[in-house]
Design a protein around this motif. Structure first.
Motif, PDB file in Angstrom:
ATOM      1  N   CYS A  75       0.858  -1.198   0.000  1.00  0.00           N
ATOM      2  CA  CYS A  75       0.000   0.000   0.000  1.00  0.00           C
ATOM      3  C   CYS A  75       0.888   1.240   0.000  1.00  0.00           C
ATOM      4  CB  CYS A  75      -0.967  -0.053   1.169  1.00  0.00           C
ATOM      5  SG  CYS A  75      -2.009  -1.516   1.110  1.00  0.00           S
ATOM      6  N   TYR A  76       0.643   2.235   0.918  1.00  0.00           N
ATOM      7  CA  TYR A  76       1.637   3.312   0.862  1.00  0.00           C
ATOM      8  C   TYR A  76       2.658   3.223   1.973  1.00  0.00           C
ATOM      9  CZ  TYR A  76      -3.056   5.533   1.036  1.00  0.00           C
ATOM     10  OH  TYR A  76      -4.361   5.824   1.069  1.00  0.00           O
ATOM     11  N   GLY A  77       2.778   2.048   2.589  1.00  0.00           N
ATOM     12  CA  GLY A  77       3.725   1.932   3.703  1.00  0.00           C
ATOM     13  C   GLY A  77       5.033   1.273   3.326  1.00  0.00           C
ATOM     14  N   GLY A  78       5.338   1.251   2.046  1.00  0.00           N
ATOM     15  CA  GLY A  78       6.475   0.464   1.596  1.00  0.00           C
ATOM     16  C   GLY A  78       7.831   0.993   2.015  1.00  0.00           C
ATOM     17  N   PHE A  79       8.012   2.321   1.974  1.00  0.00           N
ATOM     18  CA  PHE A  79       9.357   2.853   2.218  1.00  0.00           C
ATOM     19  C   PHE A  79       9.851   2.532   3.625  1.00  0.00           C
ATOM     20  CE2 PHE A  79      12.179   6.286   3.705  1.00  0.00           C
ATOM     21  CZ  PHE A  79      13.273   5.959   2.934  1.00  0.00           C
ATOM     22  N   LYS A  80       9.037   2.815   4.619  1.00  0.00           N
ATOM     23  CA  LYS A  80       9.484   2.598   6.006  1.00  0.00           C
ATOM     24  C   LYS A  80       9.760   1.126   6.278  1.00  0.00           C
ATOM     25  CE  LYS A  80       5.016   1.749   7.983  1.00  0.00           C
ATOM     26  NZ  LYS A  80       4.256   2.049   6.769  1.00  0.00           N
ATOM     27  N   ALA A  81       9.108   0.239   5.496  1.00  0.00           N
ATOM     28  CA  ALA A  81       9.258  -1.193   5.728  1.00  0.00           C
ATOM     29  C   ALA A  81      10.494  -1.772   5.051  1.00  0.00           C
ATOM     30  CB  ALA A  81       8.011  -1.917   5.230  1.00  0.00           C
ATOM     31  N   THR A  82      11.219  -0.943   4.279  1.00  0.00           N
ATOM     32  CA  THR A  82      12.316  -1.465   3.460  1.00  0.00           C
ATOM     33  C   THR A  82      13.261  -2.426   4.206  1.00  0.00           C
ATOM     34  OG1 THR A  82      12.203   0.520   2.114  1.00  0.00           O
ATOM     35  CG2 THR A  82      14.206  -0.800   1.915  1.00  0.00           C
ATOM     36  N   PRO A  83      13.870  -2.018   5.339  1.00  0.00           N
ATOM     37  CA  PRO A  83      14.818  -2.955   5.970  1.00  0.00           C
ATOM     38  C   PRO A  83      14.141  -4.204   6.547  1.00  0.00           C
ATOM     39  CG  PRO A  83      14.569  -0.958   7.301  1.00  0.00           C
ATOM     40  CD  PRO A  83      13.838  -0.717   6.010  1.00  0.00           C
ATOM     41  N   ALA A  84      13.002  -4.031   7.211  1.00  0.00           N
ATOM     42  CA  ALA A  84      12.335  -5.191   7.826  1.00  0.00           C
ATOM     43  C   ALA A  84      11.801  -6.135   6.759  1.00  0.00           C
ATOM     44  CB  ALA A  84      11.205  -4.730   8.739  1.00  0.00           C
ATOM     45  N   SER A  85      11.309  -5.561   5.662  1.00  0.00           N
ATOM     46  CA  SER A  85      10.810  -6.378   4.562  1.00  0.00           C
ATOM     47  C   SER A  85      11.942  -7.195   3.953  1.00  0.00           C
ATOM     48  CB  SER A  85      10.180  -5.473   3.498  1.00  0.00           C
ATOM     49  OG  SER A  85      10.031  -6.155   2.283  1.00  0.00           O
ATOM     50  N   GLY A  86      13.076  -6.529   3.688  1.00  0.00           N
ATOM     51  CA  GLY A  86      14.227  -7.238   3.121  1.00  0.00           C
ATOM     52  C   GLY A  86      14.734  -8.319   4.051  1.00  0.00           C
ATOM     53  N   TRP A  87      14.784  -7.988   5.334  1.00  0.00           N
ATOM     54  CA  TRP A  87      15.307  -8.923   6.333  1.00  0.00           C
ATOM     55  C   TRP A  87      14.436 -10.172   6.430  1.00  0.00           C
ATOM     56  CZ3 TRP A  87      14.610 -11.669  10.772  1.00  0.00           C
ATOM     57  CH2 TRP A  87      15.751 -11.981  11.522  1.00  0.00           C
ATOM     58  N   THR A  88      13.123  -9.985   6.547  1.00  0.00           N
ATOM     59  CA  THR A  88      12.223 -11.141   6.697  1.00  0.00           C
ATOM     60  C   THR A  88      12.061 -11.908   5.383  1.00  0.00           C
ATOM     61  OG1 THR A  88      10.340  -9.670   6.344  1.00  0.00           O
ATOM     62  CG2 THR A  88      10.858 -10.202   8.617  1.00  0.00           C
ATOM     63  N   PHE A  89      12.083 -11.168   4.261  1.00  0.00           N
ATOM     64  CA  PHE A  89      11.938 -11.851   2.964  1.00  0.00           C
ATOM     65  C   PHE A  89      13.179 -12.717   2.692  1.00  0.00           C
ATOM     66  CE2 PHE A  89      11.064 -11.441  -1.846  1.00  0.00           C
ATOM     67  CZ  PHE A  89      10.087 -12.416  -1.804  1.00  0.00           C
ATOM     68  N   ALA A  90      14.358 -12.170   3.044  1.00  0.00           N
ATOM     69  CA  ALA A  90      15.591 -12.951   2.884  1.00  0.00           C
ATOM     70  C   ALA A  90      15.517 -14.222   3.728  1.00  0.00           C
ATOM     71  CB  ALA A  90      16.803 -12.114   3.285  1.00  0.00           C
ATOM     72  N   HIS A  91      15.006 -14.090   4.951  1.00  0.00           N
ATOM     73  CA  HIS A  91      14.856 -15.257   5.827  1.00  0.00           C
ATOM     74  C   HIS A  91      13.901 -16.275   5.210  1.00  0.00           C
ATOM     75  CE1 HIS A  91      13.169 -17.672   9.109  1.00  0.00           C
ATOM     76  NE2 HIS A  91      14.315 -17.482   9.731  1.00  0.00           N
ATOM     77  N   THR A  92      12.764 -15.783   4.702  1.00  0.00           N
ATOM     78  CA  THR A  92      11.755 -16.667   4.114  1.00  0.00           C
ATOM     79  C   THR A  92      12.325 -17.424   2.911  1.00  0.00           C
ATOM     80  OG1 THR A  92      10.065 -15.087   4.820  1.00  0.00           O
ATOM     81  CG2 THR A  92       9.393 -16.713   3.189  1.00  0.00           C
ATOM     82  N   ILE A  93      13.102 -16.717   2.078  1.00  0.00           N
ATOM     83  CA  ILE A  93      13.685 -17.355   0.885  1.00  0.00           C
ATOM     84  C   ILE A  93      14.800 -18.342   1.284  1.00  0.00           C
ATOM     85  CG2 ILE A  93      15.058 -16.925  -1.196  1.00  0.00           C
ATOM     86  CD1 ILE A  93      13.571 -14.225  -1.440  1.00  0.00           C
TER      87      ILE A  93
END
Lengths: 418, 90
Positions: A365-383
């Motif tokens: 939605c419009y919350g993407g920028f602030k989530a950048t590090p946490a999103s990358g961190w958890t997505f890397a873990h998931t992959i």
């Protein structure tokens, strides 16, 4: 990799700064990778960085159709916050706040993180009650929240409209003092530079044209620069999620909508917080260059246009002037738009899919920028681990069919009004 | 500014209309066994096409009728508008 330091800055000054290394290379795609990340935005770059750093997976490619940082990571209003009520969003975002605080040191790149605090204004008693509840929920999750009354708000932002006969009087506000802003381009460049130095291939101007899926397993992708073999593909393409999902015969609980932002001409420092209008949808902060950075509602109908329409901009700025009348004197410098992956409950999706080796990161939605590090961190873990981390376990794809929605605003499935 | 031709009132500005989302979504038939998947598709899942998109709009500040609009989601070109109950041959 050349370290950025005061010593190196002085040293390079003697050669007119002409001998700095390139921040990242421009490689040609290899035949095979362990992981391919589609989308070279903030989330994709962060994912590649944490795959290398936390999971030691460096045979990684980032495939970007345009140029890195040219999408939403360069088009947002740079706000960073974790003022959420629901546990899933709150704990995830607060984990991200910690990564933001360490980011400049971690990346050896000044992302200009400025924890200046965010104030959500309240314009009625009911809204004050709702904010008290949200603030209490935040504090239970260890997030700082301060409920301010009218006088306290006036002390912090005296330039807002505190006159008597206004349509939406300011009753008070909810402040998260640790929230703030960062230099968005630096976030993309900082992640790109570090990922590249650890062996990640950043491949720009390369469009994904198809997927090679056999027997429910991903075997590779097809691109405008040739086929690439891989067992794991991470999709982080924000507003283009549905376009790629169609190539995979998937229909997702996502719609693509356009969000605009704008900046005024630069003025002397007047606003040292992020402030949001509570009677509509408007947010504002002042950049280090002095521009007032503003944003608000979606354009209101499905759009892939990446540029906005004037009625929405007029509506948003009318709210801004209602909140801070001095804005009417400012000239507008730039406006732009980005395409948002609006999810049906307003919360993101970071999950595995029914296709083995295909991982999904979307719905910001419009919350993407602030989530950048946490999103990358958890997505890397998931992959890397092939299973979700507890921080993103709630952001599952099947929560819509099972009923475990995370609807922060309680707006339902009308993505264009959220 | 979009200009939408209301089938009842003629060409009007976007400001008079309210958006209603994807018009190709069909509610599962009543009195029929409905699987969770069908219901999920109806309530949540959307194609969100890039290009020609059939969508609902309401002429809220006009005749208040719901209409269907065929619009390009990348260029905003409007190809055609229909009454809500009009059959559309694809």
């Amino acid at each position: 990799m050349q370290k950025y330091s005061i010593f190196n800055l002085v040293k390079n000054a003697f050669s007119n700064h002409e001998n700095w290394d390139l921040a990242w290379k421009d490689p040609t795609p290899k035949e095979e990778y362990d992981v391919v990340i589609i989308g070279g935005g903030g989330h994709g770059l962060a994912t590649a960085y944490y795959l290398a750093k936390e999971h030691n997976i460096t045979k990684v490619a980032i495939i970007e159709k345009g140029w890195i940082g040219g999408g939403n990571v360069g088009r947002n209003t740079t706000i960073i916050r974790s003022n959420y009520m629901h546990d899933e969003n709150a704990l995830f975002s607060e984990f991200g706040m910690d990564l933001w605080r360490k980011m400049s040191q971690d990346l050896n790149y000044n992302v200009m993180f400025s924890p200046r605090g965010i104030i959500n204004l309240a314009h009625s008693d009911a809204q004050m009650n709702a904010y008290a509840r949200r603030g209490n929920s935040m504090r239970l999750n260890g997030i700082d929240a301060v409920l301010l009354n009218r006088e306290q708000v006036k002390e912090i932002i005296p330039m807002a409209d505190f006159s008597e006969n206004v349509r939406f009087p300011i009753f008070g506000g909810l402040m998260q003092p640790s929230a703030g802003t960062a230099r968005h381009d630096a976030v993309a460049w900082g992640y790109a530079r570090q990922a590249d130095s650890m062996g990640v291939d950043i491949i720009q101007n390369c469009e994904v044209t198809g997927f090679d899926v056999t027997a429910g397993k991903i075997n590779g992708i097809r691109t405008s620069r040739g086929n690439i073999k891989t067992k794991k593909v991470g999709l982080c393409v924000a507003g283009s999620t549905n376009i790629l999902a169609e190539k995979l015969n998937m229909t997702l609980p996502i719609e693509t909508h356009l969000l605009q932002a704008c900046v005024s001409e630069p003025v002397k420092p007047i606003l040292d917080r992020v402030v949001t209008f509570g009677a509509g949808h408007f947010y504002i902060s002042q950049s280090d260059k002095g521009e007032m950075v503003m944003g608000g509602d979606l354009d209101g109908y499905n759009s892939y246009a990446q540029r906005g329409n004037l009625p929405t901009l007029q509506h948003v700025l009318t709210e801004g002037i209602a909140m801070m009348p001095f804005l009417s004197k400012l000239k507008m410098l730039r406006t732009w738009g980005g395409i948002m992956d609006m999810s049906m409950d307003g919360s993101p999706i970071i999950d595995k899919t029914h296709i083995d080796g295909l991982y999904l990161n979307c719905g910001w939605c419009y919350g993407g920028f602030k989530a950048t590090p946490a999103s990358g961190w958890t997505f890397a873990h998931t992959i890397a681990q092939d299973r979700v981390h507890e921080l993103n376990a709630g952001f599952s794809l099947n929560r819509f069919s099972t009923g475990y929605l995370i609807d922060e605003k309680g707006l339902g499935t009308k993505t264009w009004i959220s | 500014m979009l200009h939408i031709k209301c089938p009842y009132c003629g060409m009007r500005s976007q400001n008079e209309f309210s958006y209603g989302g994807d018009a190709s979504v069909k509610r599962p038939e009543l009195n029929k066994e409905i699987s969770d998947e069908e219901w999920d598709n109806f309530v949540y899942n959307r194609k969100s096409l890039r290009g020609k998109h059939l969508e609902l709009w309401q002429h809220l500040s006009g005749c208040r009728q719901w209409i269907k609009v065929e619009r390009d989601t990348a260029t905003h070109e409007i190809f055609n508008t229909y009454k809500a109950d009009e059959e559309i041959s694809q």
